[in-house]
Design an enzyme around this catalytic site. Structure first.
Site, PDB file in Angstrom:
ATOM      1  N   ASP A  45      -2.944   3.284   9.230  1.00  0.00           N
ATOM      2  CA  ASP A  45      -3.074   2.548   7.970  1.00  0.00           C
ATOM      3  C   ASP A  45      -3.033   1.042   8.230  1.00  0.00           C
ATOM      4  OD1 ASP A  45      -3.375   4.665   6.209  1.00  0.00           O
ATOM      5  OD2 ASP A  45      -1.219   4.935   5.934  1.00  0.00           O
ATOM      6  N   ASN A 121      -2.001  -3.957   0.092  1.00  0.00           N
ATOM      7  CA  ASN A 121      -0.715  -3.258  -0.037  1.00  0.00           C
ATOM      8  C   ASN A 121       0.258  -3.999  -0.956  1.00  0.00           C
ATOM      9  OD1 ASN A 121      -0.867  -0.900   1.392  1.00  0.00           O
ATOM     10  ND2 ASN A 121       0.188  -1.662   3.207  1.00  0.00           N
ATOM     11  N   GLU A 122       0.680  -5.174  -0.498  1.00  0.00           N
ATOM     12  CA  GLU A 122       1.723  -5.885  -1.235  1.00  0.00           C
ATOM     13  C   GLU A 122       1.865  -7.323  -0.767  1.00  0.00           C
ATOM     14  OE1 GLU A 122       2.702  -5.370   2.272  1.00  0.00           O
ATOM     15  OE2 GLU A 122       3.484  -3.496   1.496  1.00  0.00           O
ATOM     16  N   ARG A 147      18.270 -13.452  -8.280  1.00  0.00           N
ATOM     17  CA  ARG A 147      18.905 -13.984  -7.076  1.00  0.00           C
ATOM     18  C   ARG A 147      19.122 -12.826  -6.121  1.00  0.00           C
ATOM     19  NH1 ARG A 147      23.257 -18.591  -6.153  1.00  0.00           N
ATOM     20  NH2 ARG A 147      23.407 -18.358  -3.915  1.00  0.00           N
ATOM     21  N   ALA A 184      17.463  -6.271  -2.598  1.00  0.00           N
ATOM     22  CA  ALA A 184      18.889  -6.605  -2.623  1.00  0.00           C
ATOM     23  C   ALA A 184      19.230  -7.725  -3.615  1.00  0.00           C
ATOM     24  CB  ALA A 184      19.358  -6.976  -1.210  1.00  0.00           C
TER      25      ALA A 184
HETATM   26  P1  NAP Z   1       3.882  -2.202  10.936  1.00  0.00           P
HETATM   27  O1  NAP Z   1       5.211  -2.816  10.661  1.00  0.00           O
HETATM   28  O2  NAP Z   1       3.391  -2.141  12.339  1.00  0.00           O
HETATM   29  O3  NAP Z   1       3.776  -0.725  10.323  1.00  0.00           O
HETATM   30  C1  NAP Z   1       4.383  -0.370   9.148  1.00  0.00           C
HETATM   31  C2  NAP Z   1       4.159   1.099   8.824  1.00  0.00           C
HETATM   32  O4  NAP Z   1       3.679   1.142   7.470  1.00  0.00           O
HETATM   33  C3  NAP Z   1       3.140   1.853   9.677  1.00  0.00           C
HETATM   34  O5  NAP Z   1       3.690   3.109   9.983  1.00  0.00           O
HETATM   35  C4  NAP Z   1       1.932   1.997   8.753  1.00  0.00           C
HETATM   36  O6  NAP Z   1       1.214   3.201   8.971  1.00  0.00           O
HETATM   37  C5  NAP Z   1       2.614   2.096   7.415  1.00  0.00           C
HETATM   38  N1  NAP Z   1       1.783   1.744   6.253  1.00  0.00           N
HETATM   39  C6  NAP Z   1       0.923   0.715   6.092  1.00  0.00           C
HETATM   40  N2  NAP Z   1       0.390   0.750   4.862  1.00  0.00           N
HETATM   41  C7  NAP Z   1       0.924   1.840   4.241  1.00  0.00           C
HETATM   42  C8  NAP Z   1       0.744   2.416   2.961  1.00  0.00           C
HETATM   43  N3  NAP Z   1      -0.055   1.876   2.034  1.00  0.00           N
HETATM   44  N4  NAP Z   1       1.458   3.525   2.661  1.00  0.00           N
HETATM   45  C9  NAP Z   1       2.292   4.090   3.558  1.00  0.00           C
HETATM   46  N5  NAP Z   1       2.498   3.595   4.793  1.00  0.00           N
HETATM   47  C10 NAP Z   1       1.817   2.473   5.121  1.00  0.00           C
HETATM   48  O7  NAP Z   1       2.854  -3.045  10.065  1.00  0.00           O
HETATM   49  P2  NAP Z   1       1.316  -2.816   9.856  1.00  0.00           P
HETATM   50  O8  NAP Z   1       0.855  -1.578  10.554  1.00  0.00           O
HETATM   51  O9  NAP Z   1       0.653  -4.100  10.144  1.00  0.00           O
HETATM   52  O10 NAP Z   1       1.276  -2.535   8.290  1.00  0.00           O
HETATM   53  C11 NAP Z   1       1.697  -3.518   7.396  1.00  0.00           C
HETATM   54  C12 NAP Z   1       2.356  -2.807   6.250  1.00  0.00           C
HETATM   55  O11 NAP Z   1       3.502  -2.176   6.721  1.00  0.00           O
HETATM   56  C13 NAP Z   1       2.816  -3.697   5.124  1.00  0.00           C
HETATM   57  O12 NAP Z   1       1.770  -3.959   4.236  1.00  0.00           O
HETATM   58  C14 NAP Z   1       3.945  -2.876   4.531  1.00  0.00           C
HETATM   59  O13 NAP Z   1       3.525  -2.032   3.474  1.00  0.00           O
HETATM   60  C15 NAP Z   1       4.406  -1.995   5.647  1.00  0.00           C
HETATM   61  N6  NAP Z   1       5.737  -2.381   6.065  1.00  0.00           N
HETATM   62  C16 NAP Z   1       6.773  -1.556   5.770  1.00  0.00           C
HETATM   63  C17 NAP Z   1       8.059  -1.913   6.081  1.00  0.00           C
HETATM   64  C18 NAP Z   1       9.156  -1.002   5.695  1.00  0.00           C
HETATM   65  O14 NAP Z   1       8.869   0.091   5.160  1.00  0.00           O
HETATM   66  N7  NAP Z   1      10.411  -1.374   5.924  1.00  0.00           N
HETATM   67  C19 NAP Z   1       8.327  -3.095   6.723  1.00  0.00           C
HETATM   68  C20 NAP Z   1       7.264  -3.930   7.046  1.00  0.00           C
HETATM   69  C21 NAP Z   1       5.963  -3.558   6.692  1.00  0.00           C
HETATM   70  P3  NAP Z   1       0.391   3.497  10.315  1.00  0.00           P
HETATM   71  O15 NAP Z   1       1.399   3.917  11.331  1.00  0.00           O
HETATM   72  O16 NAP Z   1      -0.519   4.608   9.892  1.00  0.00           O
HETATM   73  O17 NAP Z   1      -0.350   2.235  10.695  1.00  0.00           O
END
Ligand code: NAP
Length: 269
Positions: A45, A121-122, A147, A184
């Site tokens: 993703d 996404n966000e 806050r 938080a």
């Molecule tokens: P990453 O930190 O390397 O991966 C974050 C994880 O989020 C990966 O497992 C990715 O899936 C999954 N993901 C991305 N979009 C998603 C969606 N719409 N629904 C469910 N899971 C999703 O960062 P990245 O791969 O560059 O992706 C960036 C995204 O990661 C951000 O937009 C945010 O949504 C998410 N993220 C989540 C957290 C958290 O949950 N604590 C923290 C930072 C970012 P794949 O393994 O299939 O690539």
């Protein structure tokens, strides 16, 4: 038809890309990374998010297809062992597509400059140190003073990403709106927020008015805008559903709630 292959270049993705290229060579489909009709994202993703930002200036005519080299994802309907079937679908393509909403993120700085981003996404807003304070307006009307550590504003398809990890609701992607989730929040006699995520409809917009002395970071999917320069602090951010959408080539239907089950509950039934 013109097709681009956008990969995260892991060994698995390179193997899948090689196979796709071999199969496409046997068709009259043209490989064109610059001006494609269909973008095949190979990875996860996160790779699809990168592909989206890479081709964001061509959203009106590009359709995406996500191929996952691991588990099934939310933007990645196809598995790596299904590429032969996928190329057959490309050969029979008749323009079928499904669209999902995007979010406009407009940042105003204290020096009067502005920046525009589009999120799939966000977007999150956080302070480098301590807690941030901001006033949240819904369609121009003050809703609450927040806050806490930060805020996350997500699209329906982004609701399963970061939003879910901080207690936001998973939203059916057929609903068009924005979700605001707290990270938080501090709730005491001085600061009081609703304390639960809210979802606003597509005709609403959210304005965050920020304290200009705060050193803030605004993320947009994988990218960040910094308000770390004292001459150019972030003053406010507006979030609204974009006029643009992302299109996916819909060669078959994958049930969203089955995907949620598989990703987050999987196997417990
Ligand atoms: P990453 O930190 O390397 O991966 C974050 C994880 O989020 C990966 O497992 C990715 O899936 C999954 N993901 C991305 N979009 C998603 C969606 N719409 N629904 C469910 N899971 C999703 O960062 P990245 O791969 O560059 O992706 C960036 C995204 O990661 C951000 O937009 C945010 O949504 C998410 N993220 C989540 C957290 C958290 O949950 N604590 C923290 C930072 C970012 P794949 O393994 O299939 O690539």
């Amino acid at each position: 038809m013109r097709v681009a292959v956008y990969s995260n270049h892991t060994d698995d993705s390179n193997r899948v890309t090689k196979r796709i290229n071999q199969l496409l060579e046997q068709t009259d489909i043209i490989i064109d990374d610059v001006s494609p009709d269909v973008v095949l994202s190979v990875g996860g993703d996160g790779t699809l998010l990168s592909a989206f930002h890479h081709y964001r200036n061509q959203l009106s005519h590009v359709r995406f297809v996500g191929i996952h080299t691991g588990h099934l994802g939310f933007y990645t309907d196809w598995r790596d062992f299904e590429v032969d079937q996928l190329v057959d679908s490309l050969k029979q393509d008749n323009g079928q597509r499904v669209s999902y909403p995007l979010m406009d993120v407009d940042i105003k700085y204290t020096d009067g400059s502005q920046e525009h981003f589009v999120a799939l996404n966000e977007s999150t807003i956080k302070k480098i140190e301590n807690t941030m304070v901001c006033d949240i307006y819904i369609k121009g009307q003050l809703f609450e003073r927040f806050r806490g550590d930060g805020l996350c504003i997500s699209t329906p398809t982004g609701s399963t990403g970061y939003n879910k990890s901080i207690g936001g609701a998973v939203i059916d992607p057929s609903l068009v709106g924005l979700q605001l989730s707290e990270i938080a929040s501090i709730n005491n006699r001085v600061f009081r927020t609703l304390g639960s995520p809210i979802i606003v409809g597509k005709d609403q917009y959210l304005d965050l008015e920020l304290r200009t002395e705060d050193r803030l970071i605004v993320s947009c999917d994988q990218f960040q805008a910094h308000g770390l320069d004292e001459q150019r602090a972030i003053a406010s951010v507006r979030y609204q559903i974009s006029m643009n959408e992302i299109y996916f080539a819909r060669y078959r239907h994958t049930n969203f709630w089955e995907r949620v089950d598989e990703a987050f509950i999987g196997g417990s039934k």
